[in-house]
Write a protein that holds these residues in place. Sequence first.
Motif, PDB file in Angstrom:
ATOM      1  N   SER A  56       0.837  -1.195   0.000  1.00  0.00           N
ATOM      2  CA  SER A  56       0.000   0.000   0.000  1.00  0.00           C
ATOM      3  C   SER A  56       0.871   1.244   0.000  1.00  0.00           C
ATOM      4  CB  SER A  56      -0.912   0.022   1.229  1.00  0.00           C
ATOM      5  OG  SER A  56      -1.537   1.284   1.356  1.00  0.00           O
ATOM      6  N   ASN A  57       0.613   2.134  -0.945  1.00  0.00           N
ATOM      7  CA  ASN A  57       1.297   3.427  -0.945  1.00  0.00           C
ATOM      8  C   ASN A  57       0.760   4.340   0.151  1.00  0.00           C
ATOM      9  OD1 ASN A  57       3.192   3.150  -3.063  1.00  0.00           O
ATOM     10  ND2 ASN A  57       1.551   3.345  -4.551  1.00  0.00           N
ATOM     11  N   MET A  58      -0.459   4.064   0.632  1.00  0.00           N
ATOM     12  CA  MET A  58      -1.046   4.880   1.699  1.00  0.00           C
ATOM     13  C   MET A  58      -0.340   4.645   3.031  1.00  0.00           C
ATOM     14  SD  MET A  58      -3.529   6.773   0.555  1.00  0.00           S
ATOM     15  CE  MET A  58      -4.585   7.076   1.945  1.00  0.00           C
ATOM     16  N   THR A  59       0.056   3.409   3.296  1.00  0.00           N
ATOM     17  CA  THR A  59       0.666   3.063   4.579  1.00  0.00           C
ATOM     18  C   THR A  59       2.151   2.734   4.462  1.00  0.00           C
ATOM     19  OG1 THR A  59       0.138   0.707   4.340  1.00  0.00           O
ATOM     20  CG2 THR A  59      -1.526   2.113   5.412  1.00  0.00           C
ATOM     21  N   ASN A  60       2.642   2.588   3.217  1.00  0.00           N
ATOM     22  CA  ASN A  60       4.026   2.145   2.977  1.00  0.00           C
ATOM     23  C   ASN A  60       4.308   0.808   3.651  1.00  0.00           C
ATOM     24  OD1 ASN A  60       4.621   4.209   1.302  1.00  0.00           O
ATOM     25  ND2 ASN A  60       6.115   5.182   2.623  1.00  0.00           N
ATOM     26  N   ARG A  61       3.305  -0.066   3.666  1.00  0.00           N
ATOM     27  CA  ARG A  61       3.450  -1.398   4.232  1.00  0.00           C
ATOM     28  C   ARG A  61       3.345  -2.435   3.119  1.00  0.00           C
ATOM     29  NH1 ARG A  61       0.457  -2.525   9.824  1.00  0.00           N
ATOM     30  NH2 ARG A  61       2.181  -1.798  11.090  1.00  0.00           N
ATOM     31  N   MET A  62       3.954  -3.586   3.401  1.00  0.00           N
ATOM     32  CA  MET A  62       3.950  -4.674   2.441  1.00  0.00           C
ATOM     33  C   MET A  62       3.848  -5.986   3.209  1.00  0.00           C
ATOM     34  SD  MET A  62       6.844  -5.416  -0.498  1.00  0.00           S
ATOM     35  CE  MET A  62       8.154  -4.872   0.567  1.00  0.00           C
ATOM     36  N   ALA A  63       3.095  -6.934   2.668  1.00  0.00           N
ATOM     37  CA  ALA A  63       2.998  -8.277   3.230  1.00  0.00           C
ATOM     38  C   ALA A  63       3.413  -9.255   2.134  1.00  0.00           C
ATOM     39  CB  ALA A  63       1.576  -8.573   3.693  1.00  0.00           C
ATOM     40  N   LEU A  64       4.348 -10.144   2.459  1.00  0.00           N
ATOM     41  CA  LEU A  64       4.881 -11.079   1.471  1.00  0.00           C
ATOM     42  C   LEU A  64       4.724 -12.512   1.942  1.00  0.00           C
ATOM     43  CD1 LEU A  64       8.272  -9.291   0.698  1.00  0.00           C
ATOM     44  CD2 LEU A  64       6.161  -9.185  -0.638  1.00  0.00           C
ATOM     45  N   GLN A  65       4.521 -13.405   0.998  1.00  0.00           N
ATOM     46  CA  GLN A  65       4.535 -14.838   1.257  1.00  0.00           C
ATOM     47  C   GLN A  65       5.650 -15.427   0.398  1.00  0.00           C
ATOM     48  OE1 GLN A  65       1.373 -13.478  -0.011  1.00  0.00           O
ATOM     49  NE2 GLN A  65       1.105 -12.821   2.096  1.00  0.00           N
ATOM     50  N   LYS A  66       6.478 -16.249   1.006  1.00  0.00           N
ATOM     51  CA  LYS A  66       7.610 -16.883   0.324  1.00  0.00           C
ATOM     52  C   LYS A  66       7.329 -18.378   0.275  1.00  0.00           C
ATOM     53  CE  LYS A  66      12.630 -17.280   1.055  1.00  0.00           C
ATOM     54  NZ  LYS A  66      13.702 -16.846   1.951  1.00  0.00           N
ATOM     55  N   THR A  67       7.331 -18.945  -0.930  1.00  0.00           N
ATOM     56  CA  THR A  67       7.020 -20.363  -1.112  1.00  0.00           C
ATOM     57  C   THR A  67       8.177 -21.042  -1.831  1.00  0.00           C
ATOM     58  OG1 THR A  67       4.680 -19.812  -1.316  1.00  0.00           O
ATOM     59  CG2 THR A  67       5.356 -22.001  -2.039  1.00  0.00           C
TER      60      THR A  67
END
Length: 104
Positions: free
Chosen positions: A80-91
């Motif tokens: 999100s550019n609004m929060t500058n947060r990122m959630a990632l999943q690594k498989t």
Amino acid sequence: CSLRKKWKTSDDDYVDDIKQQYSVPADDPFISGMYDGYYNQYNRAHDMAAFQLEFNHEDQQVHGFGEDDVGSYKISGQYSNMTNRMALQKTYTLGTGDPKENMG
């Protein structure tokens, strides 16, 4: 996944948490390219080999790939550019790297 039980919020809620909103810098921090970093496991920090991330600004999805001692992996997530947060999943790709560590 046993780690998922520790998280109290979904990836959507984490990325879009408006309480974390702040003034977005003039430059977009989500730029496609090569990244590196570290992770903590077994009470130690471990360097990560460089990995590729591609940011899709139309749907705020991120995808990538890399390889480390455990094996080859793919990354997917959202940001999100609004929060500058990122959630990632690594498989990890089963059958690559260390068979003792790589559970796919």
